[in-house]
Design an enzyme around this catalytic site. Sequence first.
Site, PDB file in Angstrom:
ATOM      1  N   HIS A 270      54.920  47.423  49.279  1.00  0.00           N
ATOM      2  CA  HIS A 270      55.099  47.729  47.870  1.00  0.00           C
ATOM      3  C   HIS A 270      56.450  48.387  47.665  1.00  0.00           C
ATOM      4  O   HIS A 270      56.893  49.154  48.515  1.00  0.00           O
ATOM      5  CB  HIS A 270      53.990  48.682  47.402  1.00  0.00           C
ATOM      6  CG  HIS A 270      53.818  48.669  45.921  1.00  0.00           C
ATOM      7  ND1 HIS A 270      54.599  49.438  45.092  1.00  0.00           N
ATOM      8  CD2 HIS A 270      52.989  47.948  45.126  1.00  0.00           C
ATOM      9  CE1 HIS A 270      54.237  49.194  43.844  1.00  0.00           C
ATOM     10  NE2 HIS A 270      53.271  48.296  43.838  1.00  0.00           N
ATOM     11  N   ASP A 327      46.208  44.485  45.915  1.00  0.00           N
ATOM     12  CA  ASP A 327      45.713  43.110  45.956  1.00  0.00           C
ATOM     13  C   ASP A 327      45.089  42.681  47.271  1.00  0.00           C
ATOM     14  O   ASP A 327      44.571  41.571  47.362  1.00  0.00           O
ATOM     15  CB  ASP A 327      46.864  42.143  45.631  1.00  0.00           C
ATOM     16  CG  ASP A 327      47.145  42.126  44.154  1.00  0.00           C
ATOM     17  OD1 ASP A 327      46.187  42.329  43.390  1.00  0.00           O
ATOM     18  OD2 ASP A 327      48.307  41.923  43.773  1.00  0.00           O
TER      19      ASP A 327
HETATM   20  N1  CMC Z   1      54.822  41.231  55.310  1.00  0.00           N
HETATM   21  C1  CMC Z   1      55.779  41.283  56.241  1.00  0.00           C
HETATM   22  N2  CMC Z   1      56.951  41.931  56.101  1.00  0.00           N
HETATM   23  C2  CMC Z   1      57.149  42.547  54.931  1.00  0.00           C
HETATM   24  C3  CMC Z   1      56.202  42.540  53.898  1.00  0.00           C
HETATM   25  C4  CMC Z   1      54.998  41.847  54.119  1.00  0.00           C
HETATM   26  N3  CMC Z   1      54.061  41.790  53.178  1.00  0.00           N
HETATM   27  N4  CMC Z   1      56.685  43.237  52.835  1.00  0.00           N
HETATM   28  C5  CMC Z   1      57.887  43.666  53.203  1.00  0.00           C
HETATM   29  N5  CMC Z   1      58.189  43.258  54.467  1.00  0.00           N
HETATM   30  C6  CMC Z   1      59.395  43.572  55.238  1.00  0.00           C
HETATM   31  C7  CMC Z   1      60.576  42.754  54.762  1.00  0.00           C
HETATM   32  O1  CMC Z   1      60.664  41.535  55.475  1.00  0.00           O
HETATM   33  C8  CMC Z   1      61.713  43.677  55.035  1.00  0.00           C
HETATM   34  O2  CMC Z   1      61.964  43.635  56.425  1.00  0.00           O
HETATM   35  P1  CMC Z   1      63.472  43.757  57.000  1.00  0.00           P
HETATM   36  O3  CMC Z   1      63.893  45.175  56.715  1.00  0.00           O
HETATM   37  O4  CMC Z   1      63.334  43.421  58.451  1.00  0.00           O
HETATM   38  O5  CMC Z   1      64.283  42.748  56.263  1.00  0.00           O
HETATM   39  C9  CMC Z   1      61.151  45.059  54.711  1.00  0.00           C
HETATM   40  O6  CMC Z   1      59.728  44.934  54.945  1.00  0.00           O
HETATM   41  C10 CMC Z   1      61.389  45.520  53.285  1.00  0.00           C
HETATM   42  O7  CMC Z   1      60.903  44.520  52.392  1.00  0.00           O
HETATM   43  P2  CMC Z   1      61.537  44.173  50.988  1.00  0.00           P
HETATM   44  O8  CMC Z   1      61.192  42.754  50.642  1.00  0.00           O
HETATM   45  O9  CMC Z   1      62.966  44.571  50.962  1.00  0.00           O
HETATM   46  O10 CMC Z   1      60.730  45.163  50.030  1.00  0.00           O
HETATM   47  P3  CMC Z   1      60.615  45.056  48.470  1.00  0.00           P
HETATM   48  O11 CMC Z   1      60.385  46.420  47.954  1.00  0.00           O
HETATM   49  O12 CMC Z   1      61.755  44.280  47.908  1.00  0.00           O
HETATM   50  O13 CMC Z   1      59.315  44.134  48.269  1.00  0.00           O
HETATM   51  C11 CMC Z   1      57.096  43.403  47.929  1.00  0.00           C
HETATM   52  C12 CMC Z   1      58.077  44.585  47.883  1.00  0.00           C
HETATM   53  C13 CMC Z   1      55.762  43.847  47.324  1.00  0.00           C
HETATM   54  C14 CMC Z   1      57.647  42.251  47.054  1.00  0.00           C
HETATM   55  C15 CMC Z   1      56.918  42.953  49.386  1.00  0.00           C
HETATM   56  O14 CMC Z   1      56.381  43.987  50.157  1.00  0.00           O
HETATM   57  C16 CMC Z   1      56.068  41.680  49.533  1.00  0.00           C
HETATM   58  O15 CMC Z   1      56.591  40.567  49.402  1.00  0.00           O
HETATM   59  N6  CMC Z   1      54.721  41.833  49.779  1.00  0.00           N
HETATM   60  C17 CMC Z   1      53.844  40.709  49.845  1.00  0.00           C
HETATM   61  C18 CMC Z   1      53.486  40.271  48.434  1.00  0.00           C
HETATM   62  C19 CMC Z   1      52.533  41.232  47.764  1.00  0.00           C
HETATM   63  O16 CMC Z   1      51.521  41.633  48.314  1.00  0.00           O
HETATM   64  N7  CMC Z   1      52.854  41.596  46.493  1.00  0.00           N
HETATM   65  C20 CMC Z   1      52.001  42.437  45.682  1.00  0.00           C
HETATM   66  C21 CMC Z   1      52.601  43.744  45.349  1.00  0.00           C
HETATM   67  S1  CMC Z   1      51.390  44.899  44.705  1.00  0.00           S
HETATM   68  C22 CMC Z   1      50.841  44.237  43.252  1.00  0.00           C
HETATM   69  C23 CMC Z   1      51.898  44.154  42.229  1.00  0.00           C
HETATM   70  O17 CMC Z   1      52.432  45.189  41.809  1.00  0.00           O
HETATM   71  O18 CMC Z   1      52.185  43.035  41.780  1.00  0.00           O
END
Ligand code: CMC
Length: 393
Positions: A270, A327
């Site tokens: 998140h 979720d």
């Molecule tokens: N599985 C594996 N690796 C992950 C995940 C995951 N679910 N989420 C983040 N990472 C890794 C990502 O690859 C990155 O690694 P590195 O530093 O090696 O490049 C690091 O963690 C930071 O991730 P980020 O994408 O920069 O983080 P963000 O804040 O931009 O993204 C997120 C947040 C929610 C989009 C992301 O965690 C994600 O894609 N999660 C899966 C989708 C999901 O469950 N979304 C629902 C969010 S909660 C409900 C809502 O509010 O909609």
Amino acid sequence: TGAVTYDPGFMNTANTKSAITFIDGDEGILRYRGIPIEQLAEHSTYLETAYLLITGDLPTKSQLENFEVSIQERTLLDESFKRVFEAFPRDAHPMAVLQAGVSALSTFYQDSLDPFDTEAVRISTARLIAKMPTMAAYAHRVAHGQPLMYPDNNRSLIQNFLRLMFAFPVEDYLADPLIERAMEQLLILHADHEQNCSTSAVRLVGSAQANLFTSISAGVGALSGPAHGGANAAVMKMLDEMRENDISPRAFMEKVKNKEDGIRLMGFGHRVYKNYDPRARIVKGLADEVLERLGVDDERLDLAMKLEEIALNDDYFVERKLYPNVDFYTGIIYRAIGFPTEMFTVLFALGRLPGWIAQWREMVADPETKIGRPRQIYTGETKRDYRQLSERT
Ligand code: CMC
């Protein structure tokens, strides 16, 4: 205009002041108008929480009754509006149908569009809360070729919604009170989450003084994405695929860690929570309760718990502070109740609606609001001359 700060994804840029929702992502705390989410999930109702978010305070008994009545009497759709739903193709995604429906409210209910008319905003608020569940259920019925039943205004909003969803052909369908309560709690848990992507979309569109319906339809669109509200359906697809292809949780987690094909553990991570999402904790408890009540033994719950256990003990996830988000377990409950996967994000939209409305109204009332207009860092060519078509190869 001064120096422009480069901040992709608005990681560090506050676009607004807000008194609605407090989150401490490091501690895993979520409060609406100061009240902890745990207390609201235990004691409140969806409509009471909506009132709290929108007005800033819990209602008195008569305020709540008036609010409930103003909604209950508005659940029906104009007859010609119903025909709009019948015109969509059967295989349309219900989020696309819902977004179109919300957008079409601006055409059928033109007397409540003025963002600066308090009475018009009160009515458009009630219309949205009342009609979104009807539209959501119609989106489902259309996909299954079922007739669009009328809502029954003698029922609570949630009983009404469950009946519109599942009562075919049994018109007097009444959901188990435990299921109704679980639905209520899930909606409360989703009701607001400060400046997330869809809420920011609502505010951005609204900052141009677009009406409430149009602004909310932008929120529905943003929520449909798999990185946002679409994650609840993506979790279910992930668990289904693991089962169908007989992939063990450990093997799957290796793929995630190696970022094979860019796959992520859906329902994990998140932008704001760097700790266990407080909503996920409540949902996990609810999943146990609902599955037991319905006598459902879902392998996917065991699979999800196994994935969580591996993640919480694995450096990849620990170092990146990735925990289950709201979720991760919701889909298992929705599936047990009988919702098809493509409806999961629609349920998120019903939950998030009061937050979107509250945030839009806060923005409209805020004298510091300016039209949303991010800057950019231009990386294209500075200047070059037009070439005639005949000169281009
Ligand atoms: N599985 C594996 N690796 C992950 C995940 C995951 N679910 N989420 C983040 N990472 C890794 C990502 O690859 C990155 O690694 P590195 O530093 O090696 O490049 C690091 O963690 C930071 O991730 P980020 O994408 O920069 O983080 P963000 O804040 O931009 O993204 C997120 C947040 C929610 C989009 C992301 O965690 C994600 O894609 N999660 C899966 C989708 C999901 O469950 N979304 C629902 C969010 S909660 C409900 C809502 O509010 O909609």
